[in-house]
Structure formats: structure tokens, C-alpha cells
Design a protein around this motif. Sequence first.
Motif, PDB file in Angstrom:
ATOM      1  N   GLU A  56       0.859  -1.166  -0.037  1.00  0.00           N
ATOM      2  CA  GLU A  56       0.009   0.031   0.044  1.00  0.00           C
ATOM      3  C   GLU A  56       0.779   1.372  -0.082  1.00  0.00           C
ATOM      4  OE1 GLU A  56      -2.745   0.002   3.397  1.00  0.00           O
ATOM      5  OE2 GLU A  56      -3.846  -1.814   2.664  1.00  0.00           O
ATOM      6  N   ILE A  57       0.379   2.107  -0.813  1.00  0.00           N
ATOM      7  CA  ILE A  57       1.267   3.475  -0.753  1.00  0.00           C
ATOM      8  C   ILE A  57       0.604   4.322   0.452  1.00  0.00           C
ATOM      9  CG2 ILE A  57       1.739   3.274  -3.266  1.00  0.00           C
ATOM     10  CD1 ILE A  57      -0.626   5.395  -3.685  1.00  0.00           C
ATOM     11  N   ASP A  58       1.566   5.334   0.964  1.00  0.00           N
ATOM     12  CA  ASP A  58       0.965   6.318   2.002  1.00  0.00           C
ATOM     13  C   ASP A  58       0.553   7.413   1.410  1.00  0.00           C
ATOM     14  OD1 ASP A  58       1.973   4.459   4.443  1.00  0.00           O
ATOM     15  OD2 ASP A  58       3.687   4.580   3.603  1.00  0.00           O
ATOM     16  N   SER A  59       0.870   7.851   0.272  1.00  0.00           N
ATOM     17  CA  SER A  59       0.270   9.146  -0.351  1.00  0.00           C
ATOM     18  C   SER A  59       0.518   9.230  -1.505  1.00  0.00           C
ATOM     19  CB  SER A  59       0.940  10.386   0.455  1.00  0.00           C
ATOM     20  OG  SER A  59       2.169  10.441   0.199  1.00  0.00           O
ATOM     21  N   GLY A  60      -0.253   9.894  -2.544  1.00  0.00           N
ATOM     22  CA  GLY A  60      -0.031   9.798  -3.890  1.00  0.00           C
ATOM     23  C   GLY A  60      -1.055   9.117  -4.572  1.00  0.00           C
ATOM     24  N   ASP A  61      -1.128   8.874  -5.929  1.00  0.00           N
ATOM     25  CA  ASP A  61      -2.131   8.049  -6.633  1.00  0.00           C
ATOM     26  C   ASP A  61      -1.574   7.260  -7.784  1.00  0.00           C
ATOM     27  OD1 ASP A  61      -4.520   7.054  -7.144  1.00  0.00           O
ATOM     28  OD2 ASP A  61      -5.563   8.693  -7.618  1.00  0.00           O
ATOM     29  N   ILE A  62      -2.341   6.109  -8.174  1.00  0.00           N
ATOM     30  CA  ILE A  62      -1.664   5.428  -9.487  1.00  0.00           C
ATOM     31  C   ILE A  62      -3.136   5.237 -10.169  1.00  0.00           C
ATOM     32  CG2 ILE A  62      -0.897   3.305  -9.948  1.00  0.00           C
ATOM     33  CD1 ILE A  62       0.327   2.835  -7.162  1.00  0.00           C
ATOM     34  N   LEU A  63      -2.771   5.535 -11.560  1.00  0.00           N
ATOM     35  CA  LEU A  63      -3.914   5.549 -12.441  1.00  0.00           C
ATOM     36  C   LEU A  63      -3.580   4.605 -13.511  1.00  0.00           C
ATOM     37  CD1 LEU A  63      -4.691   9.370 -12.824  1.00  0.00           C
ATOM     38  CD2 LEU A  63      -5.832   7.791 -11.375  1.00  0.00           C
ATOM     39  N   LEU A  64      -4.261   3.684 -13.775  1.00  0.00           N
ATOM     40  CA  LEU A  64      -4.145   2.862 -14.793  1.00  0.00           C
ATOM     41  C   LEU A  64      -5.615   3.200 -15.864  1.00  0.00           C
ATOM     42  CD1 LEU A  64      -2.936   0.321 -15.981  1.00  0.00           C
ATOM     43  CD2 LEU A  64      -4.592  -1.091 -14.849  1.00  0.00           C
ATOM     44  N   LYS A  65      -5.054   3.424 -17.056  1.00  0.00           N
ATOM     45  CA  LYS A  65      -6.079   3.897 -17.942  1.00  0.00           C
ATOM     46  C   LYS A  65      -7.083   4.851 -17.392  1.00  0.00           C
ATOM     47  CE  LYS A  65      -6.284  -0.296 -20.630  1.00  0.00           C
ATOM     48  NZ  LYS A  65      -7.133  -1.709 -21.235  1.00  0.00           N
ATOM     49  N   GLY A  66      -6.286   5.870 -16.955  1.00  0.00           N
ATOM     50  CA  GLY A  66      -7.165   6.963 -16.310  1.00  0.00           C
ATOM     51  C   GLY A  66      -7.921   6.838 -15.111  1.00  0.00           C
ATOM     52  N   GLN A  67      -8.054   5.406 -14.533  1.00  0.00           N
ATOM     53  CA  GLN A  67      -8.808   5.231 -13.286  1.00  0.00           C
ATOM     54  C   GLN A  67      -7.928   4.891 -12.294  1.00  0.00           C
ATOM     55  OE1 GLN A  67     -12.143   5.694 -13.297  1.00  0.00           O
ATOM     56  NE2 GLN A  67     -11.851   6.287 -15.395  1.00  0.00           N
TER      57      GLN A  67
END
Length: 374
Positions: A56-67
Motif C-alpha cells: 500500500e502507498i502512504d500518499s499519492g495516486d496510481i492511475l491505470l487507463k485514467g482510473q
Amino acid sequence: MGKSLLSLTGINKYYDKNHILKDVSFEVIDGEFLTFLGPSGCGKTTLLRCIAGLEEIDSGDILLKGQSIKGLSPNKRNVNTVFQNYSLFPHLNVYDNIAYGPRVKKSMAGDELKTKITDMLELVQMSGYEERMPNQLSGGEKQRIAIARALINEPDILLLDEPLGALDLKLRKHMQRELAHLQEKTGTTFIYVTHDQDEALNMSHRIAVIEKGRIQQLGSPREIYNNPRNLFVASFIGDRNIRKVKILEGGEGFAKVELGSNIIDIRCVHEAQHPCKSGDTAILAIHTDKMQVSCHEMPNSIKGIVTSIHFAGSQTRIDVDVDGEDMIVIEYLKNECECKVGDPVYLVWEETGAVLLPLEDSEDPRGFEEGDAV
């Protein structure tokens, strides 16, 4: 450049109080072979596991195909991972190992599944191995089955965590070519983790060089090899002679520098925040295999004394003392200069062989600090 498939923004990851990933942001292009390259403990495997959903990440975001896939479990992300130990089920034969994913997902069955498995085995050049058990396979064969098991699920991204690490050198070189060919043939986006620079340079469309949880440079193999952004990348990629120099005169893309008793012109890495300014101390980095020894003085050459010569089949290593510091030259072809130990010689290099880099405040592989004498 193609369209973005995966986007990471401001990723931070901690283990207790240890800051492992530090504000990591980059884009992965659809259909590319991207490699995370760096020394052990730099955070490259942790970053891969964050994309897979295994961390799990503590902050930020991961987008796959914009989601956003930030909160999704691994089985809810359309990515598959191939590990160094391959993780094949020892009690299942090759056919059932490959069939495992579609059966769990209930995405294929019957003749459709059988045809797809046949196609996957043909793709990885393992046709006829359906009934073999994992303990009957070599390391290279296990790796191919692990890849087939991942690709049958038609993932958006295939993640590979040092999958060649357990193979001997000859097989490893062979599998590098096989993986690059497989990626090109399928068009699947590969994200690959390794600490081996040759592996990264040979297979990748782009390389992300990682150190201490940060991406130091992201670019093509040629760009990173010839135009390192900073001292860490210059030290980690390729074998270079690295020396501190004084900038006597700065210019557009070049600088006149002083190295001991030698004054030479060197190209600068074009970074707006790091101009080559007169009076500054900088780092000169020269590829050992882009240098040549001359018995005669040449324009823009460095004078030194030969201290040792080592013949090693296809290459010759020549050590040259330049004002009390050793510089190494690797030559692959016979040189017209038949020098011997103790001879005065002149060192020259290809245009892309040398680059001038800023002297950074941060710790670096050679231990340079601002207060060091030139």
C-alpha cells in the motif's frame, strides 16, 4: 511517444520511519518496455509491488487507463507479476499452471482454454511441455512458463521482478533476447526490475534510474548512457573516469576546464538549472571505452604516463597516471600507439565520450564534497 497507460503521482511509501519512496511521479507508455534500474535497496522492487497492489502507498495516486487503482487489491488490478523464483505450483503440471488464472477468474474454459494454452506455449517456445511438472524444468523453462501463465490473463501490464536473477550468465543473456522479442511480439507493456545495467540497456525502450527512493533520470538507454543527468547516473551507468575540474570558461553547451596541468574543452549536460559557469568546480566524466591512447599530442588531449597494460582477449586495459591520478582506457581494437609502461601518452575520446556535470551537495559514489580540493 504513445499514449499514457499508467500514471504515478506523488508516490510516498514508508516502512516504519524509513522513507522508502519519495514523491515518485512518472508515466508509463502503452506498449513500452520500461525498466527500473538501481542498486539493491534503492526502492525499485517496492515501487513495482506498489503498482501490483502487493504494497500500500502512504500518499499519492496510481492511475491505470485514467482510473485510480490505489485502493484495489492485486486481483482487481489488470496487472500480473513474474517473480524471481517464478512461483509455479509444484503439484500442478505445466498445463494446469498456465490454466490456473483463467480457471480462477472463470474467463475461459473447455476448448477455448485449451487453444489459448497451446498458443501461449507456442509463444514462449514450450510446445509439447503440457504434462511436465515444475521439478522437471530448467530455470529458463520455468521462467517461460511463469511468463505464459501471466500473459494468458491478457494483463494491461506485465511486471517482472528480476526474473533472470537465478540463471547462469549464458542463459541469462539468451533470455534477455527472448524477453525483448516476446514483448515486441505481444505488444504488452512490460515493467522490469533489475540492478544489472547491461540487462536494462539491452532490453528497454526506457530506463528509470532509481536511487534512495527517487527517480534520478528517466529516458532511453542511449540518452541515459551518453547524457547522464547527475553524478549518480554517470557513476552507475557504464564505466567512467570521474574527476573534479575547475571551469575556466563557460559557454553554450561547452566549457573550458582545468584538469591538473591540462586545459580541455568539454560538453555540458544541457540542464537549465545547472549551467556551466566560469569559476565553478564541476565533475568530468569520461567513458573508459570511448577513450583512446595516442603516442602524439592531439587537439583537446590529456597528457599522462602509462602505469600498466593488461591484455584480456577482446580488449586491452591501459592505466595512465594524469597528474597523480589514475585514468583507465579500455581499447577493443589494435591501437597504432605501441606504448609500454613508463611511456608518456595523450588521451583522447569520442565526442559523446565525456560530459561535464554539476558538483552536487548530496552524497555521491566517489565521496566528493564541496570543500574538496581540485
